[in-house]
Design a protein around this motif. Sequence first.
Motif, PDB file in Angstrom:
ATOM      1  N   ARG A  21       0.827  -1.200   0.000  1.00 16.61           N
ATOM      2  CA  ARG A  21       0.000   0.000   0.000  1.00 16.61           C
ATOM      3  C   ARG A  21       0.868   1.259   0.000  1.00 16.61           C
ATOM      4  O   ARG A  21       0.602   2.209  -0.743  1.00 16.61           O
ATOM      5  CB  ARG A  21      -0.928  -0.003   1.212  1.00 16.61           C
ATOM      6  N   VAL A  22       1.930   1.253   0.816  1.00 18.22           N
ATOM      7  CA  VAL A  22       2.831   2.407   0.834  1.00 18.22           C
ATOM      8  C   VAL A  22       3.505   2.579  -0.525  1.00 18.22           C
ATOM      9  O   VAL A  22       3.628   3.698  -1.047  1.00 18.22           O
ATOM     10  CB  VAL A  22       3.879   2.239   1.958  1.00 18.22           C
ATOM     11  N   SER A  23       3.939   1.456  -1.105  1.00 13.54           N
ATOM     12  CA  SER A  23       4.573   1.527  -2.427  1.00 13.54           C
ATOM     13  C   SER A  23       3.595   2.022  -3.483  1.00 13.54           C
ATOM     14  O   SER A  23       3.950   2.822  -4.351  1.00 13.54           O
ATOM     15  CB  SER A  23       5.109   0.144  -2.811  1.00 13.54           C
ATOM     16  N   LEU A  24       2.338   1.577  -3.392  1.00 18.02           N
ATOM     17  CA  LEU A  24       1.332   2.035  -4.350  1.00 18.02           C
ATOM     18  C   LEU A  24       1.062   3.530  -4.202  1.00 18.02           C
ATOM     19  O   LEU A  24       0.939   4.255  -5.204  1.00 18.02           O
ATOM     20  CB  LEU A  24       0.038   1.242  -4.145  1.00 18.02           C
ATOM     21  N   GLU A  25       0.982   4.001  -2.971  1.00 15.61           N
ATOM     22  CA  GLU A  25       0.780   5.436  -2.757  1.00 15.61           C
ATOM     23  C   GLU A  25       1.963   6.241  -3.275  1.00 15.61           C
ATOM     24  O   GLU A  25       1.784   7.314  -3.857  1.00 15.61           O
ATOM     25  CB  GLU A  25       0.556   5.708  -1.264  1.00 15.61           C
ATOM     26  N   GLU A  26       3.168   5.720  -3.073  1.00 16.84           N
ATOM     27  CA  GLU A  26       4.350   6.417  -3.586  1.00 16.84           C
ATOM     28  C   GLU A  26       4.351   6.433  -5.111  1.00 16.84           C
ATOM     29  O   GLU A  26       4.664   7.458  -5.734  1.00 16.84           O
ATOM     30  CB  GLU A  26       5.618   5.733  -3.060  1.00 16.84           C
ATOM     31  N   ARG A  37       1.693   6.295  -6.993  1.00 20.52           N
ATOM     32  CA  ARG A  37       0.638   7.221  -7.405  1.00 20.52           C
ATOM     33  C   ARG A  37       1.104   8.666  -7.279  1.00 20.52           C
ATOM     34  O   ARG A  37       0.834   9.507  -8.147  1.00 20.52           O
ATOM     35  CB  ARG A  37      -0.612   6.990  -6.559  1.00 20.52           C
ATOM     36  N   ARG A  38       1.827   8.949  -6.197  1.00 22.42           N
ATOM     37  CA  ARG A  38       2.334  10.318  -6.017  1.00 22.42           C
ATOM     38  C   ARG A  38       3.329  10.678  -7.116  1.00 22.42           C
ATOM     39  O   ARG A  38       3.279  11.769  -7.689  1.00 22.42           O
ATOM     40  CB  ARG A  38       2.987  10.452  -4.640  1.00 22.42           C
ATOM     41  N   ARG A  39       4.225   9.734  -7.435  1.00 18.70           N
ATOM     42  CA  ARG A  39       5.192  10.008  -8.499  1.00 18.70           C
ATOM     43  C   ARG A  39       4.511  10.157  -9.847  1.00 18.70           C
ATOM     44  O   ARG A  39       4.899  11.007 -10.661  1.00 18.70           O
ATOM     45  CB  ARG A  39       6.216   8.872  -8.553  1.00 18.70           C
ATOM     46  N   ALA A  40       3.495   9.330 -10.105  1.00 21.24           N
ATOM     47  CA  ALA A  40       2.767   9.444 -11.369  1.00 21.24           C
ATOM     48  C   ALA A  40       2.070  10.800 -11.470  1.00 21.24           C
ATOM     49  O   ALA A  40       2.048  11.418 -12.541  1.00 21.24           O
ATOM     50  CB  ALA A  40       1.748   8.304 -11.494  1.00 21.24           C
ATOM     51  N   THR A  41       1.504  11.275 -10.346  1.00 22.10           N
ATOM     52  CA  THR A  41       0.866  12.592 -10.351  1.00 22.10           C
ATOM     53  C   THR A  41       1.883  13.687 -10.630  1.00 22.10           C
ATOM     54  O   THR A  41       1.626  14.619 -11.413  1.00 22.10           O
ATOM     55  CB  THR A  41       0.172  12.835  -9.002  1.00 22.10           C
ATOM     56  N   MET A  42       3.055  13.584 -10.001  1.00 22.68           N
ATOM     57  CA  MET A  42       4.097  14.579 -10.241  1.00 22.68           C
ATOM     58  C   MET A  42       4.572  14.542 -11.696  1.00 22.68           C
ATOM     59  O   MET A  42       4.769  15.589 -12.328  1.00 22.68           O
ATOM     60  CB  MET A  42       5.274  14.336  -9.289  1.00 22.68           C
ATOM     61  N   GLN A  43       4.752  13.346 -12.241  1.00 21.14           N
ATOM     62  CA  GLN A  43       5.186  13.235 -13.630  1.00 21.14           C
ATOM     63  C   GLN A  43       4.131  13.783 -14.582  1.00 21.14           C
ATOM     64  O   GLN A  43       4.455  14.429 -15.583  1.00 21.14           O
ATOM     65  CB  GLN A  43       5.486  11.777 -13.968  1.00 21.14           C
ATOM     66  N   LYS A  44       2.854  13.551 -14.263  1.00 24.34           N
ATOM     67  CA  LYS A  44       1.790  14.100 -15.105  1.00 24.34           C
ATOM     68  C   LYS A  44       1.808  15.618 -15.063  1.00 24.34           C
ATOM     69  O   LYS A  44       1.668  16.281 -16.102  1.00 24.34           O
ATOM     70  CB  LYS A  44       0.439  13.561 -14.625  1.00 24.34           C
ATOM     71  N   ALA A  45       1.986  16.177 -13.860  1.00 28.26           N
ATOM     72  CA  ALA A  45       2.046  17.639 -13.749  1.00 28.26           C
ATOM     73  C   ALA A  45       3.246  18.191 -14.507  1.00 28.26           C
ATOM     74  O   ALA A  45       3.139  19.210 -15.204  1.00 28.26           O
ATOM     75  CB  ALA A  45       2.105  18.041 -12.273  1.00 28.26           C
ATOM     76  N   ASP A  46       4.403  17.507 -14.397  1.00 25.17           N
ATOM     77  CA  ASP A  46       5.584  17.959 -15.128  1.00 25.17           C
ATOM     78  C   ASP A  46       5.369  17.879 -16.632  1.00 25.17           C
ATOM     79  O   ASP A  46       5.770  18.772 -17.386  1.00 25.17           O
ATOM     80  CB  ASP A  46       6.809  17.123 -14.735  1.00 25.17           C
ATOM     81  N   THR A  47       4.721  16.797 -17.089  1.00 29.30           N
ATOM     82  CA  THR A  47       4.459  16.649 -18.520  1.00 29.30           C
ATOM     83  C   THR A  47       3.519  17.729 -19.028  1.00 29.30           C
ATOM     84  O   THR A  47       3.738  18.305 -20.109  1.00 29.30           O
ATOM     85  CB  THR A  47       3.861  15.255 -18.790  1.00 29.30           C
ATOM     86  N   GLU A  48       2.473  18.031 -18.261  1.00 27.98           N
ATOM     87  CA  GLU A  48       1.559  19.093 -18.668  1.00 27.98           C
ATOM     88  C   GLU A  48       2.265  20.445 -18.694  1.00 27.98           C
ATOM     89  O   GLU A  48       2.043  21.256 -19.606  1.00 27.98           O
ATOM     90  CB  GLU A  48       0.365  19.137 -17.718  1.00 27.98           C
ATOM     91  N   TYR A  49       3.143  20.687 -17.721  1.00 33.44           N
ATOM     92  CA  TYR A  49       3.894  21.943 -17.708  1.00 33.44           C
ATOM     93  C   TYR A  49       4.790  22.052 -18.936  1.00 33.44           C
ATOM     94  O   TYR A  49       4.844  23.097 -19.600  1.00 33.44           O
ATOM     95  CB  TYR A  49       4.716  22.033 -16.424  1.00 33.44           C
TER      96      TYR A  49
END
Length: 200
Positions: free
Chosen positions: A104-109, A111-123
């Motif tokens: 669960r901790v690994s999945l949350e991490e 998910r957090r990294r995927a969100t950051m990468q998505k934000a970076d890609t959109e930027y």
Amino acid sequence: MAEQRRARRLDQPREPRGVKLPRFDPEAFGRWSEGIARGMGTANFIVYMTIVIALWFVWNTLAPTDLRFDPYTFTFLTLVLSLQASYAAPLILLAQNRQADRDRVSLEEDRRRATMQKADTEYLAREIAALRNAMGEVATRDFLRSELARLAEELDEADRRRQRRERRQQEKITQPGGGLDEPRDELDGDGRPGGREPES
């Protein structure tokens, strides 16, 4: 008296009454249970367990009667295996719960990294779009080449006109008569009919 007042303070929890159970480190106990679960989930454990049970059967069947410690029906062996199973099941469940917590901790991490990468890609996509819009107002390499070629042609044309003027001036100076203007005609070969100058 001061100790009694200190013990009766309402902002501090009261010490529990009764039998105090021994405290243990849950992390250390969890690591120990995971080690047992990993050991029980290997082929070596199955092989060793089979060998022990086979020796148990052979000894309590073929040994002399006074040396048999668990005669037929093997009640003691059944008790040992039941005890082993009763402890193995909770230990395996504890190891699985710890693994689920780690997952669960690994999945949350992740998910957090995927969100950051998505934000970076959109930027980056927005920045690239802004650069494309800005590049529409900037001279490109092909435009500069075409402009330089046009300027070079204009300079060549201006140089040719200058050379024609200098040639005409030289012709005027070298003409007989001291450079005086005279009418041009076909007889002396210095002009064309109609008074037009020869095209160079």
